[in-house]
Design an enzyme around this catalytic site. Structure first.
Site, PDB file in Angstrom:
ATOM      1  N   VAL A 103      78.632  36.741  -0.559  1.00  0.00           N
ATOM      2  CA  VAL A 103      79.175  37.955  -0.212  1.00  0.00           C
ATOM      3  C   VAL A 103      79.205  39.079  -1.187  1.00  0.00           C
ATOM      4  O   VAL A 103      79.333  38.713  -2.230  1.00  0.00           O
ATOM      5  CB  VAL A 103      80.894  37.695  -0.013  1.00  0.00           C
ATOM      6  N   CYS A 104      78.614  40.046  -0.533  1.00  0.00           N
ATOM      7  CA  CYS A 104      78.590  41.326  -1.183  1.00  0.00           C
ATOM      8  C   CYS A 104      79.618  42.301  -1.018  1.00  0.00           C
ATOM      9  O   CYS A 104      79.889  42.740  -0.250  1.00  0.00           O
ATOM     10  CB  CYS A 104      77.067  42.107  -0.909  1.00  0.00           C
ATOM     11  N   LEU A 105      80.928  42.297  -1.989  1.00  0.00           N
ATOM     12  CA  LEU A 105      81.927  43.082  -1.768  1.00  0.00           C
ATOM     13  C   LEU A 105      82.381  43.478  -3.278  1.00  0.00           C
ATOM     14  O   LEU A 105      82.442  42.512  -4.373  1.00  0.00           O
ATOM     15  CB  LEU A 105      83.083  42.095  -1.369  1.00  0.00           C
TER      16      LEU A 105
END
Length: 235
Positions: free
Chosen positions: A163-165
């Site tokens: 996840v790119c957060l």
């Protein structure tokens, strides 16, 4: 020397709880061996004619465990600072109705849990997406490790579930909490971001042709292929 012997006897008798282990010095000025074995304390005495050094190996941790488990029940697991903080975070969760938290290993394992998100708006309306959370013992000084267990066509989530957060990476701060992370994940579904992608193909389609992107998302959620990749049904 007499005062020293008396002091050792009083200390050992007061603190006695465990079987005794001694190194008996050969000097005749010390206590008789029979006196030592009467004591119930782990005590190491090293004596030298010129230097007297007494090392008392305290067993307070063991004593505390014995006291806590005196009832004969299973050992009491001590909570780390991370577990205590996480317990506080979970007790203060204020999530939208479309988000749920589950503990697949039971409430005794707070450090590993799952969160399901069912967006009620945007491209991913109606889908259900499951995330696993693994929380470090040094939390909140380290961000939780989050992976998406649902294979999803998304510019900010790759096919392996990474996840790119930003708040899970460089923008993480100890003042943030689990509630913040879940809202951040929810926001990824209502407003996917093509400027910071993990799935570059999905990001390019979202940037250049939003209508096609929407069609790809619906096909993937219904259980089908997007390009050469199959996505299981999640709607």
């Amino acid at each position: 020397m007499y005062k020293l012997k008396r002091l050792l006897l009083r200390f050992a008798e007061r603190e006695a709880e465990l079987p005794t282990l001694f190194i008996i010095p050969s000097s005749p000025h010390f206590l008789f061996q029979s006196e030592y074995f009467r004591l119930q304390r782990v005590l190491l005495i090293i004596y030298d004619p010129n230097v007297t050094m007494i090392k008392l190996f305290k067993v307070k941790e063991k004593q505390r465990e014995l006291a806590e488990n005196a009832s004969g029940g299973p050992p009491i697991k001590k909570q780390s600072a991370g577990e205590l903080r996480l317990h506080k975070d979970i007790s203060e969760l204020n999530l939208p109705k479309s988000c749920n938290i589950q503990f697949p290993n039971g409430k005794d394992d707070l450090m590993n849990f799952e969160v399901s998100i069912r967006p009620d708006d945007g491209y991913y309306l109606g889908g259900t997406f499951l995330f696993s959370f693994q929380v470090s013992p040094i939390y909140p000084h380290e961000a939780p490790k989050v992976k998406c267990k649902t294979k999803v066509y998304h510019p900010n989530i790759d096919l392996e579930g990474n996840v790119c957060l930003n708040i899970l990476r460089e923008d993480w701060k100890p003042v943030l909490n689990i509630n913040t992370v879940i809202y951040g994940l929810y926001h990824l579904f209502t407003e996917p971001n093509y400027e910071d992608p993990l799935n570059h193909d999905a990001a390019a389609v979202l940037r250049e042709n939003p209508k096609m992107f929407e069609s790809n998302v619906r096909r993937a959620m219904a259980g089908g292929y997007v390009g050469q990749t199959f996505f299981p049904r999640c709607i």
